[in-house]
Motif scaffolding. Structure first.
Motif, short mmCIF file in Angstrom:
data_model
loop_
_atom_site.label_atom_id
_atom_site.label_comp_id
_atom_site.label_asym_id
_atom_site.label_seq_id
_atom_site.Cartn_x
_atom_site.Cartn_y
_atom_site.Cartn_z
N LEU A 51 -29.20 3.79 -48.43
CA LEU A 51 -28.64 4.75 -47.48
C LEU A 51 -27.41 5.38 -48.11
O LEU A 51 -26.69 4.73 -48.87
CB LEU A 51 -28.26 4.04 -46.19
N ASN B 191 -23.71 7.60 -47.65
CA ASN B 191 -22.60 8.00 -46.79
C ASN B 191 -22.52 9.52 -46.79
O ASN B 191 -23.10 10.18 -47.66
CB ASN B 191 -21.29 7.41 -47.31
N CYS C 248 -24.13 3.39 -49.39
CA CYS C 248 -23.60 2.51 -48.34
C CYS C 248 -23.60 1.07 -48.83
O CYS C 248 -24.64 0.53 -49.20
CB CYS C 248 -24.47 2.59 -47.08
N LYS C 249 -22.42 0.46 -48.82
CA LYS C 249 -22.30 -0.95 -49.19
C LYS C 249 -21.29 -1.58 -48.25
O LYS C 249 -20.16 -1.10 -48.14
CB LYS C 249 -21.81 -1.11 -50.63
N GLU C 250 -21.68 -2.66 -47.60
CA GLU C 250 -20.75 -3.32 -46.68
C GLU C 250 -19.59 -3.95 -47.41
O GLU C 250 -18.47 -3.97 -46.91
CB GLU C 250 -21.50 -4.38 -45.85
N LYS D 67 -17.50 0.91 -47.34
CA LYS D 67 -18.05 2.25 -47.15
C LYS D 67 -19.48 2.11 -46.65
O LYS D 67 -20.43 2.25 -47.40
CB LYS D 67 -18.01 3.05 -48.44
N ASN D 68 -19.62 1.78 -45.38
CA ASN D 68 -20.92 1.59 -44.78
C ASN D 68 -21.01 2.47 -43.55
O ASN D 68 -20.79 2.03 -42.44
CB ASN D 68 -21.12 0.11 -44.43
N ALA D 69 -21.29 3.73 -43.76
CA ALA D 69 -21.27 4.71 -42.69
C ALA D 69 -22.65 4.87 -42.08
O ALA D 69 -23.29 5.89 -42.21
CB ALA D 69 -20.77 6.04 -43.22
N VAL D 70 -23.12 3.84 -41.42
CA VAL D 70 -24.42 3.90 -40.76
C VAL D 70 -24.17 4.28 -39.30
O VAL D 70 -23.30 3.71 -38.64
CB VAL D 70 -25.15 2.54 -40.85
N VAL E 56 -20.39 8.90 -37.83
CA VAL E 56 -19.25 8.79 -38.73
C VAL E 56 -18.21 9.82 -38.32
O VAL E 56 -18.54 10.98 -38.08
CB VAL E 56 -19.67 9.05 -40.20
#
Length: 152
Positions: free
Chosen positions: A122, A124, A130-132, A136-139, A142
């Motif tokens: 996914l 951003n 996207c990495k938790e 930076k995890n903009a699921v 946003v």
């Protein structure tokens, strides 16, 4: 007596650390402000060298003098702040931000039959992965703050 000396030394080191971090922040902020004003890289490098010389001239001064210089430096950076600061093109506020965002997989393949070579990551809004663990995890929804030009 030794405990008193250790306590005083710790307090002095703490004050020095705070001043050093404030100086580093001021220097970085000054360079960012300079990059907004200097368009040509050669001009930027010349001005950055002058700026570094200003900081090096005052290296090793007393704490009181350092506090005064920090206050003056912050005022000078505020004075020269650019009305429209430079931002990286693919970040919020940049000219490439969300220019060609990838379509969601559900739109491309409504039947859910994804090809084997389809990307499994996914993205951003700034087109980073996207990495938790990086934060930076903009699921989902946003908030993009265009005044600060960042993603929250």
């Amino acid at each position: 007596m030794l405990l008193f000396v250790r306590t005083r030394l710790r307090a002095h080191l703490a004050i020095c650390f705070v001043l050093l971090s404030q100086v580093a922040r001021l220097y970085r902020k000054a360079l960012k402000t300079l990059s907004s004003w200097a368009i040509d890289r050669e001009v930027f490098c010349d001005e950055a060298t002058k700026l570094r010389a200003k900081f090096d001239d005052n290296r090793g001064c007393s704490s009181a003098n350092a506090a005064r210089l920090l206050k003056e430096g912050n005022a000078e950076v505020f004075k020269y702040t650019h009305p429209d600061p430079y931002c990286v093109p693919f970040m919020p506020g940049g000219s490439l931000f969300m220019r060609n965002p990838p379509l969601p997989m559900e739109v491309c393949f409504p039947d859910g039959n994804y090809p084997a070579d389809a990307p499994k990551v996914l993205l951003n809004p700034d087109m980073s992965v996207c990495k938790e663990e990086t934060g930076k995890n903009a699921v989902g929804t946003v908030l993009v703050d265009f005044t600060k030009k960042n993603m929250e």
